[in-house]
Design an enzyme around this catalytic site. Sequence first.
Site, PDB file in Angstrom:
ATOM      1  N   TYR A 119       0.783  -1.196   0.139  1.00 15.74           N
ATOM      2  CA  TYR A 119       0.004  -0.103   0.018  1.00 15.74           C
ATOM      3  C   TYR A 119       0.880   1.114   0.036  1.00 15.74           C
ATOM      4  O   TYR A 119       2.021   1.225  -0.695  1.00 15.74           O
ATOM      5  CB  TYR A 119      -1.209   0.063   1.197  1.00 15.74           C
ATOM      6  CG  TYR A 119      -2.113   0.679   0.697  1.00 15.74           C
ATOM      7  CD1 TYR A 119      -3.150   0.226  -0.402  1.00 15.74           C
ATOM      8  CD2 TYR A 119      -2.465   1.997   1.163  1.00 15.74           C
ATOM      9  CE1 TYR A 119      -3.992   1.169  -0.796  1.00 15.74           C
ATOM     10  CE2 TYR A 119      -3.700   2.692   0.696  1.00 15.74           C
ATOM     11  CZ  TYR A 119      -4.408   2.343  -0.090  1.00 15.74           C
ATOM     12  OH  TYR A 119      -5.543   3.150  -0.581  1.00 15.74           O
TER      13      TYR A 119
ATOM     14  N   ARG B  93      -8.501  10.196  -8.436  1.00 11.57           N
ATOM     15  CA  ARG B  93      -7.680  11.053  -7.631  1.00 11.57           C
ATOM     16  C   ARG B  93      -6.922   9.747  -6.635  1.00 11.57           C
ATOM     17  O   ARG B  93      -7.220   9.605  -5.553  1.00 11.57           O
ATOM     18  CB  ARG B  93      -8.672  11.926  -6.547  1.00 11.57           C
ATOM     19  CG  ARG B  93      -7.483  12.871  -6.055  1.00 11.57           C
ATOM     20  CD  ARG B  93      -7.694  13.057  -4.411  1.00 11.57           C
ATOM     21  NE  ARG B  93      -7.488  11.573  -3.855  1.00 11.57           N
ATOM     22  CZ  ARG B  93      -7.498  11.430  -2.615  1.00 11.57           C
ATOM     23  NH1 ARG B  93      -7.793  12.077  -1.842  1.00 11.57           N
ATOM     24  NH2 ARG B  93      -7.183  10.109  -2.222  1.00 11.57           N
TER      25      ARG B  93
ATOM     26  N   LYS C 135      -5.780  -2.210  -0.982  1.00 10.76           N
ATOM     27  CA  LYS C 135      -6.685  -2.141   0.123  1.00 10.76           C
ATOM     28  C   LYS C 135      -7.269  -3.262   0.544  1.00 10.76           C
ATOM     29  O   LYS C 135      -7.538  -3.643   1.754  1.00 10.76           O
ATOM     30  CB  LYS C 135      -7.769  -0.948  -0.257  1.00 10.76           C
ATOM     31  CG  LYS C 135      -8.425  -0.108   0.875  1.00 10.76           C
ATOM     32  CD  LYS C 135      -7.610   1.145   1.011  1.00 10.76           C
ATOM     33  CE  LYS C 135      -7.889   1.800   2.121  1.00 10.76           C
ATOM     34  NZ  LYS C 135      -7.733   3.419   2.170  1.00 10.76           N
TER      35      LYS C 135
ATOM     36  N   GLU D 140     -13.221   4.431  -2.987  1.00 10.75           N
ATOM     37  CA  GLU D 140     -11.908   4.734  -2.625  1.00 10.75           C
ATOM     38  C   GLU D 140     -10.995   5.558  -3.965  1.00 10.75           C
ATOM     39  O   GLU D 140     -11.359   5.466  -5.066  1.00 10.75           O
ATOM     40  CB  GLU D 140     -11.204   3.384  -2.421  1.00 10.75           C
ATOM     41  CG  GLU D 140      -9.749   3.571  -2.070  1.00 10.75           C
ATOM     42  CD  GLU D 140      -9.416   3.819  -0.827  1.00 10.75           C
ATOM     43  OE1 GLU D 140     -10.720   3.459  -0.070  1.00 10.75           O
ATOM     44  OE2 GLU D 140      -8.466   4.405  -0.388  1.00 10.75           O
ATOM     45  N   ASP D 141     -10.542   6.870  -3.475  1.00 10.21           N
ATOM     46  CA  ASP D 141      -9.641   7.688  -4.394  1.00 10.21           C
ATOM     47  C   ASP D 141     -10.604   8.117  -5.368  1.00 10.21           C
ATOM     48  O   ASP D 141     -10.376   8.193  -6.581  1.00 10.21           O
ATOM     49  CB  ASP D 141      -8.435   6.717  -4.796  1.00 10.21           C
ATOM     50  CG  ASP D 141      -7.606   6.781  -3.689  1.00 10.21           C
ATOM     51  OD1 ASP D 141      -7.974   7.389  -2.595  1.00 10.21           O
ATOM     52  OD2 ASP D 141      -6.406   6.459  -3.857  1.00 10.21           O
TER      53      ASP D 141
ATOM     54  N   ASP E 179     -13.526   5.787   2.682  1.00 11.48           N
ATOM     55  CA  ASP E 179     -12.601   5.742   3.547  1.00 11.48           C
ATOM     56  C   ASP E 179     -11.599   6.954   3.550  1.00 11.48           C
ATOM     57  O   ASP E 179     -11.130   7.422   4.597  1.00 11.48           O
ATOM     58  CB  ASP E 179     -11.517   4.612   3.375  1.00 11.48           C
ATOM     59  CG  ASP E 179     -10.640   4.213   4.111  1.00 11.48           C
ATOM     60  OD1 ASP E 179     -11.063   4.241   5.395  1.00 11.48           O
ATOM     61  OD2 ASP E 179      -9.409   4.360   3.815  1.00 11.48           O
ATOM     62  N   ASP E 180     -11.694   7.780   2.311  1.00 18.77           N
ATOM     63  CA  ASP E 180     -10.834   8.968   2.416  1.00 18.77           C
ATOM     64  C   ASP E 180     -11.305   9.865   3.240  1.00 18.77           C
ATOM     65  O   ASP E 180     -10.862  10.830   3.605  1.00 18.77           O
ATOM     66  CB  ASP E 180     -10.758   9.485   0.969  1.00 18.77           C
ATOM     67  CG  ASP E 180     -10.155   8.422  -0.013  1.00 18.77           C
ATOM     68  OD1 ASP E 180      -9.018   7.846   0.291  1.00 18.77           O
ATOM     69  OD2 ASP E 180     -10.703   8.226  -1.237  1.00 18.77           O
TER      70      ASP E 180
ATOM     71  N   ASN F  16       0.565  13.255   2.696  1.00 21.62           N
ATOM     72  CA  ASN F  16       1.385  12.401   2.015  1.00 21.62           C
ATOM     73  C   ASN F  16       1.980  12.792   0.840  1.00 21.62           C
ATOM     74  O   ASN F  16       1.138  13.280  -0.088  1.00 21.62           O
ATOM     75  CB  ASN F  16       0.558  10.855   2.181  1.00 21.62           C
ATOM     76  CG  ASN F  16       0.183  10.496   3.192  1.00 21.62           C
ATOM     77  OD1 ASN F  16       1.001  10.328   4.175  1.00 21.62           O
ATOM     78  ND2 ASN F  16      -1.123   9.968   3.647  1.00 21.62           N
TER      79      ASN F  16
HETATM   80  P1  NAD Z   1      -7.999  17.208  -1.161  1.00 22.95           P
HETATM   81  O1  NAD Z   1      -7.235  17.395  -2.534  1.00 22.95           O
HETATM   82  O2  NAD Z   1      -9.325  17.025  -1.121  1.00 22.95           O
HETATM   83  O3  NAD Z   1      -7.926  18.813  -0.304  1.00 22.95           O
HETATM   84  C1  NAD Z   1      -6.592  19.507  -0.192  1.00 22.95           C
HETATM   85  C2  NAD Z   1      -6.850  20.789   0.319  1.00 22.95           C
HETATM   86  O4  NAD Z   1      -5.765  21.567   0.339  1.00 22.95           O
HETATM   87  C3  NAD Z   1      -7.872  21.547  -0.643  1.00 22.95           C
HETATM   88  O5  NAD Z   1      -8.934  22.130   0.321  1.00 22.95           O
HETATM   89  C4  NAD Z   1      -7.155  22.572  -0.961  1.00 22.95           C
HETATM   90  O6  NAD Z   1      -7.833  23.895  -1.103  1.00 22.95           O
HETATM   91  C5  NAD Z   1      -6.071  22.810   0.141  1.00 22.95           C
HETATM   92  N1  NAD Z   1      -4.706  23.624  -0.148  1.00 22.95           N
HETATM   93  C6  NAD Z   1      -4.203  23.502  -1.403  1.00 22.95           C
HETATM   94  N2  NAD Z   1      -3.255  24.501  -1.209  1.00 22.95           N
HETATM   95  C7  NAD Z   1      -3.222  25.169   0.020  1.00 22.95           C
HETATM   96  C8  NAD Z   1      -2.580  26.220   0.764  1.00 22.95           C
HETATM   97  N3  NAD Z   1      -1.518  26.580   0.352  1.00 22.95           N
HETATM   98  N4  NAD Z   1      -3.135  26.532   1.910  1.00 22.95           N
HETATM   99  C9  NAD Z   1      -4.015  25.889   2.282  1.00 22.95           C
HETATM  100  N5  NAD Z   1      -4.842  25.095   1.899  1.00 22.95           N
HETATM  101  C10 NAD Z   1      -4.491  24.513   0.662  1.00 22.95           C
HETATM  102  O7  NAD Z   1      -7.246  16.145  -0.652  1.00 22.95           O
HETATM  103  P2  NAD Z   1      -7.511  15.247   0.737  1.00 22.95           P
HETATM  104  O8  NAD Z   1      -8.026  13.971   0.319  1.00 22.95           O
HETATM  105  O9  NAD Z   1      -8.257  16.048   1.542  1.00 22.95           O
HETATM  106  O10 NAD Z   1      -5.948  14.649   1.174  1.00 22.95           O
HETATM  107  C11 NAD Z   1      -5.126  15.978   1.676  1.00 22.95           C
HETATM  108  C12 NAD Z   1      -3.829  15.362   2.124  1.00 22.95           C
HETATM  109  O11 NAD Z   1      -4.389  14.434   3.034  1.00 22.95           O
HETATM  110  C13 NAD Z   1      -3.366  14.439   1.041  1.00 22.95           C
HETATM  111  O12 NAD Z   1      -1.675  14.668   1.163  1.00 22.95           O
HETATM  112  C14 NAD Z   1      -3.337  13.041   1.731  1.00 22.95           C
HETATM  113  O13 NAD Z   1      -2.322  12.232   1.442  1.00 22.95           O
HETATM  114  C15 NAD Z   1      -3.533  13.136   3.159  1.00 22.95           C
HETATM  115  N6  NAD Z   1      -4.263  12.518   3.787  1.00 22.95           N
HETATM  116  C16 NAD Z   1      -3.818  11.657   4.870  1.00 22.95           C
HETATM  117  C17 NAD Z   1      -4.252  10.477   5.585  1.00 22.95           C
HETATM  118  C18 NAD Z   1      -3.896   9.950   6.774  1.00 22.95           C
HETATM  119  O14 NAD Z   1      -2.795  10.382   7.120  1.00 22.95           O
HETATM  120  N7  NAD Z   1      -4.425   8.866   7.154  1.00 22.95           N
HETATM  121  C19 NAD Z   1      -5.823  10.133   5.134  1.00 22.95           C
HETATM  122  C20 NAD Z   1      -6.295  11.146   3.996  1.00 22.95           C
HETATM  123  C21 NAD Z   1      -5.385  11.851   3.164  1.00 22.95           C
END
Ligand code: NAD
Length: 557
Positions: A106, A159, A177, A248-249, A271-272, A413
Amino acid sequence: MNQPVEHPSTPVLPVAKRGLDLIRDPLLNKGTGFTERERAALGLRGLVPPQVVSIDSQVNRVMENFHRQHGDLDRYTYLEGLHDRNETLYYRVLLSHINELTPIIYTPVVGQACSQFSTIYRRTRGMYFSADDVAYFAEMVSNWPEDNVEVIVVTDGSRILGLGDLGANGMGIPIGKLSLYVVGAGLDPQRTLPIMLDMGTNNAALRDDPLYLGRRIPRLTGPAYDTVVEAFVRAVHARWPHALIQFEDFSNDQAFQLLERYRRQVLCFNDDIQGTGAVTLAGILSALRITGQTLSEQRIVFLGAGAAARGIADTIVAGMMAESGISLDAARRQIWTLDSQGLVTLDRLDSLSEHKRPFAQNSPPLPDLLAVTQAVRPTVLIGVSGQPGSFSETVIRAMHGHCERPILFPLSNPTSKSECTAEQAYEWTHGAALFASGSPFPPITRGGHLLVPGQCNNMYIFPGVGQGVVSCRASKVTDTMFYVAARTLAGLVGEDSLTVGRLYPDLTLIREISVQIAVAVCELAFADGLAGIERPADLETFIRKRMFVPDYVSYAV
Ligand code: NAD
């Protein structure tokens, strides 16, 4: 010495296949593990080398070969080869080397594997529902041989992790997954089904790649997209009415809509959004066990306002309401979100996407994280923005100025996108930060004290929730189930872990964690009248008995 011992308790099962057919069925194959009796009776003599080898010895051989591979993508391909040959051994290997191998099957390596999916492709796994075939979906589900599918993980490839639109190459995600479902909570591999919903791709490089295996058209949108999803959900629900569908994604615009549309119609979750919410809340609850505070006392700032932020914020709100009985509005007022335009405020309501609106604050505009930190004085800071380094020294020192133990969760990530490193968080707070991240960071020794950063890994939550809902045949997956899963996980973090600031248990305990989460989810389903079976007298034993254990069974001969 390596001869497998058949314990009197080894289950004995009939087997319909013989000879090469048996060896070529990955769900039944034992390779060199077939016993002398089986070789004699099932037409296997001469088809495998003479040594009869125990499964643990086979594991050693696999790991020896695994370590000989050059690079992570080759390691991924090697493990998938084993997955295709011998599933029992594959899961035995994963379970016995979980910390080493989950990053290969993963995140992060599955990302590389998806990017190269059409090139490294060897053998089909799961099902592909392409928009071209929409008229045949109802027939296509009969092509899958298993009548008792329990968990489906589906993506449209729009995505994939942080990599964007990878079209049909995203199939690596449902496959990975579901491996985690089997490893983490003992779902029966035979009853899992990875699915790619191929809607085309807007990734021009992929469409031009001669090896690309998906449809070479721009992505469907609007009603054309919705029609395909609807036909897909109807077809799988008709064939497997009790199966859990995990979305997912999917890109943000689709992820929220699909969840809203289908969560009351079929057993499904995202899950996201929801899994991320629960695992993050669990980390915060663990941190609060250290500080002795309550959830409702926290002022929580999110950098990022996408799918992960919304899922986490909703789960925290559910937690605050359950913990202290405060209203939905009061709980939401404890949460501030920032997107690329700054603080999400009521003034911006007209231009905000639907998923950001509930957390718009009645506040003057604040342009950036430092301004918000100074105005709001957060106790918890969560990074889900994909903007590396955005938890700057100034921001973290400002937060530490008003908060003794800042709870810092840079979750973006992979590691290169993390809003700050563990070392920075500890350095800028003189070791006071309570830290967890999306990608793992190594432990740190500071002033003679060991500090162990936690990894906020969705794998702690979704396998147990999935096992719970399918075990009791729940009619739907509720937000409260994710809240209960978070609370259960936080309760399983030992005092020894908390002493070193570690907010999540070791992954080697995953099966035990999943049992407890599945039991808690079932309890809730029974209490809320959502379960579709009679309540077993001993729920825990019931769950344990359902779990797939990667041991060879004896074939009746
Ligand atoms: P997403 O694309 O839905 O959201 C990203 C957000 O960041 C958007 O709202 C965007 O407007 C904002 N953004 C972009 N540039 C910015 C800036 N300069 N200042 C402030 N905000 C800004 O993505 P997501 O699915 O919400 O995932 C976001 C991150 O979280 C990814 O890197 C993902 O890997 C991580 N994530 C981690 C876990 C975990 O640790 N378990 C789980 C899910 C997602």
